[in-house]
Design a protein around this motif. Structure first.
Motif, short mmCIF file in Angstrom:
data_model
loop_
_atom_site.label_atom_id
_atom_site.label_comp_id
_atom_site.label_asym_id
_atom_site.label_seq_id
_atom_site.Cartn_x
_atom_site.Cartn_y
_atom_site.Cartn_z
N THR A 27 0.84 -1.18 0.00
CA THR A 27 0.00 0.00 0.00
C THR A 27 0.88 1.24 0.00
O THR A 27 2.07 1.18 0.29
CB THR A 27 -0.89 0.03 1.25
N SER A 28 0.28 2.37 -0.29
CA SER A 28 1.05 3.61 -0.37
C SER A 28 1.68 3.96 0.98
O SER A 28 2.75 4.56 1.05
CB SER A 28 0.16 4.76 -0.84
N GLU A 29 1.04 3.56 2.07
CA GLU A 29 1.54 3.89 3.41
C GLU A 29 2.93 3.34 3.66
O GLU A 29 3.75 3.96 4.35
CB GLU A 29 0.57 3.34 4.46
N HIS A 30 3.21 2.14 3.10
CA HIS A 30 4.48 1.48 3.38
C HIS A 30 5.42 1.41 2.17
O HIS A 30 6.44 0.74 2.24
CB HIS A 30 4.24 0.06 3.90
N ARG A 31 5.08 2.09 1.10
CA ARG A 31 5.86 1.95 -0.13
C ARG A 31 7.33 2.29 0.06
O ARG A 31 8.22 1.63 -0.49
CB ARG A 31 5.27 2.83 -1.23
N ALA A 32 7.61 3.31 0.86
CA ALA A 32 8.99 3.75 1.02
C ALA A 32 9.87 2.67 1.63
O ALA A 32 11.08 2.61 1.36
CB ALA A 32 9.03 5.00 1.89
N ASP A 33 9.28 1.77 2.43
CA ASP A 33 10.07 0.72 3.06
C ASP A 33 10.59 -0.31 2.06
O ASP A 33 11.53 -1.05 2.36
CB ASP A 33 9.22 -0.01 4.11
N TYR A 34 9.98 -0.36 0.89
CA TYR A 34 10.33 -1.39 -0.10
C TYR A 34 10.79 -0.79 -1.42
O TYR A 34 10.89 -1.49 -2.43
CB TYR A 34 9.11 -2.29 -0.34
N ALA A 35 11.10 0.51 -1.42
CA ALA A 35 11.33 1.24 -2.66
C ALA A 35 12.53 0.73 -3.46
O ALA A 35 12.59 0.91 -4.67
CB ALA A 35 11.50 2.74 -2.37
N ARG A 36 13.49 0.08 -2.81
CA ARG A 36 14.70 -0.37 -3.51
C ARG A 36 14.64 -1.84 -3.92
O ARG A 36 15.57 -2.34 -4.56
CB ARG A 36 15.92 -0.16 -2.63
N LEU A 37 13.58 -2.54 -3.54
CA LEU A 37 13.56 -3.99 -3.67
C LEU A 37 12.88 -4.44 -4.97
O LEU A 37 11.88 -3.87 -5.40
CB LEU A 37 12.85 -4.62 -2.47
N VAL A 38 13.46 -5.49 -5.57
CA VAL A 38 12.98 -6.03 -6.84
C VAL A 38 12.74 -7.53 -6.67
O VAL A 38 13.53 -8.23 -6.03
CB VAL A 38 14.01 -5.81 -7.97
N ARG A 39 11.65 -8.02 -7.27
CA ARG A 39 11.35 -9.45 -7.26
C ARG A 39 11.69 -10.07 -8.60
O ARG A 39 11.23 -9.60 -9.65
CB ARG A 39 9.87 -9.68 -6.95
N PHE A 40 12.47 -11.15 -8.57
CA PHE A 40 12.84 -11.90 -9.77
C PHE A 40 12.29 -13.33 -9.63
O PHE A 40 12.40 -13.94 -8.56
CB PHE A 40 14.35 -11.97 -9.93
#
Length: 404
Positions: free
Chosen positions: A370-383
């Motif tokens: 959700t937008s509330e927690h987006r900053a916590d995961y902003a650098r992460l990528v799923r492969f």
């Protein structure tokens, strides 16, 4: 675009599934797949295998078609598949199920989830607690049921929830606690103390536990332990799984839900008005698959472990900081170093660049939050690691160009 009326449309707009004018919001998955097709990139964004599962399972489907199993199966699923599911749960987890009353075959795990939410949600005051990041269908199904989604963030380095945050999230308004274990997209396996707390909170607040266990046979170290195997949890737990991930038959859409008869009956009351039934000739084939030797299931997990290791090596060589998964199809990596080198702001911008720049498509983890927690995961990528070895090797070779 014509306005879409109705209560669901209002809820869907709130969940970000519809634009204010009622038009559909294109998903990042569709966008990345389109970019991969347009650029010839290797698609490590979508989580489907590119090779078939056990030959005996495929042959059983062909035999079923040839023998005429091509019409509507029974509403609860063919008896032999329900029996095979009961045998599977007893064999692997020590859970005893009545195939007649405590098992329902569904059109994949997603239909099982949708039917469960529609059956058990009473109104807009009900809340569904999920762990974030979460599989994107969760928000859609919660919105469809008219409830409110409450997200508990998973924290690095091992993507476990803070138990105090979990306790604050579960209240008297909580109708369901939805647990995806092993977890998509992070690859986490929840610690026993997390599952114990879920059970304790569900009992305290009279909530139903719904588990999504589609990656149950793809735990990379150790064995999967369902919440329903806990004696104190059984009476309030619905367990969802499917054949697609285990047997590399995602297109067959054979799933199931199991649990106490009264809860399964409630799900059936909704499910019969959704697909009604599905997958006639595939159901006996999955019954064959569920009865395969233990060594077959062990080999599946070992093969996935090897693919994750290979992909992880390639990502590290490209400059990513890999977060080793403990189960499932996906490897998550921190892209901070790569983003800095390429001059992009975050993983979202990087993923839009990767198909053209490196010939590989992936998904930013912010697509699952959700937008509330987006900053916590902003650098992460799923492969996605659920690809052929040669495909992973070629993707790694292409990603290596990011290292300069």
């Amino acid at each position: 675009m014509r306005h879409i009326p109705g209560a669901w449309a209002r809820a869907a707009r709130g969940a970000g599934l519809l634009a204010p004018d009622g038009s559909a919001v294109a998903t990042i998955f569709a966008e990345m797949s389109a970019l991969a097709a347009a650029t010839g990139a290797i698609n490590l964004g979508q989580g489907f295998p590119d090779e078939d599962g056990p030959a005996v399972v495929l042959e059983a489907a062909r035999d079923a078609i040839a023998s005429g199993a091509n019409q509507y199966p029974p509403g609860r699923g063919i008896p032999d598949l329900r029996t095979a599911i009961a045998e599977h749960q007893r064999r692997f987890y020590g859970i005893d199920l009545d195939p007649e009353r405590e098992i329902l075959v569904t059109a994949g795990a997603t239909e099982a989830l949708a039917a469960t939410l529609l059956a058990l949600i009473d109104g807009p005051d009900d809340e569904v607690v999920v762990f974030e990041p979460y599989y994107d269908a969760y928000a859609a199904c919660v919105a469809l049921a008219g409830a409110r989604l409450v997200a508990v963030p998973l924290r690095r380095p091992d993507f476990q929830p803070d138990l105090d945050e979990l306790r604050r999230a579960v209240t008297s308004r909580t109708r369901l606690i939805l647990v995806n274990d092993p977890h998509n997209p992070t690859g986490a396996v929840f610690a026993p103390e997390v599952l114990d707390e879920v059970v304790r909170l569900a009992e305290r607040h009279d909530a139903v536990i719904v588990t999504d266990e589609v990656y149950e046979h793809l735990v990379l170290d150790g064995a999967h332990v369902p919440i329903a195997a806990r004696e104190e949890a059984w009476s309030r737990t619905l367990t969802i799984s499917s054949a697609g991930k285990t047997f590399s038959t995602t297109g067959w859409k054979i799933g199931w839900i199991s649990g106490p008869a009264d809860l399964v009956d409630a799900v059936l009351a909704v499910k019969q008005w959704l697909t009604y039934v599905n997958g006639g000739p595939f159901q006996p084939a999955i019954a064959v698959g569920l009865r395969l030797e233990d060594e077959v299931f062990q080999a599946m997990a070992a093969r996935m472990r090897e693919k994750h290791a290979l992909l992880g090596d390639g990502l590290r060589a490209a400059g990513f900081d890999v977060i080793p998964p403990r189960g499932g199809y996906f490897t998550v990596a921190d892209s901070a170093e790569v983003c800095a080198r390429l001059g992009v702001a975050d993983a979202d911008a990087l993923c839009r660049m990767l198909p053209e720049r490196a010939g590989v498509a992936a998904i930013p983890l912010t697509a699952f939050v959700t937008s509330e927690h987006r900053a916590d995961y902003a650098r992460l990528v799923r492969f996605a690691a659920c690809k052929r070895v040669d495909v992973i090797e070629e993707a790694s070779h292409r990603l290596a160009t990011l290292a300069g």
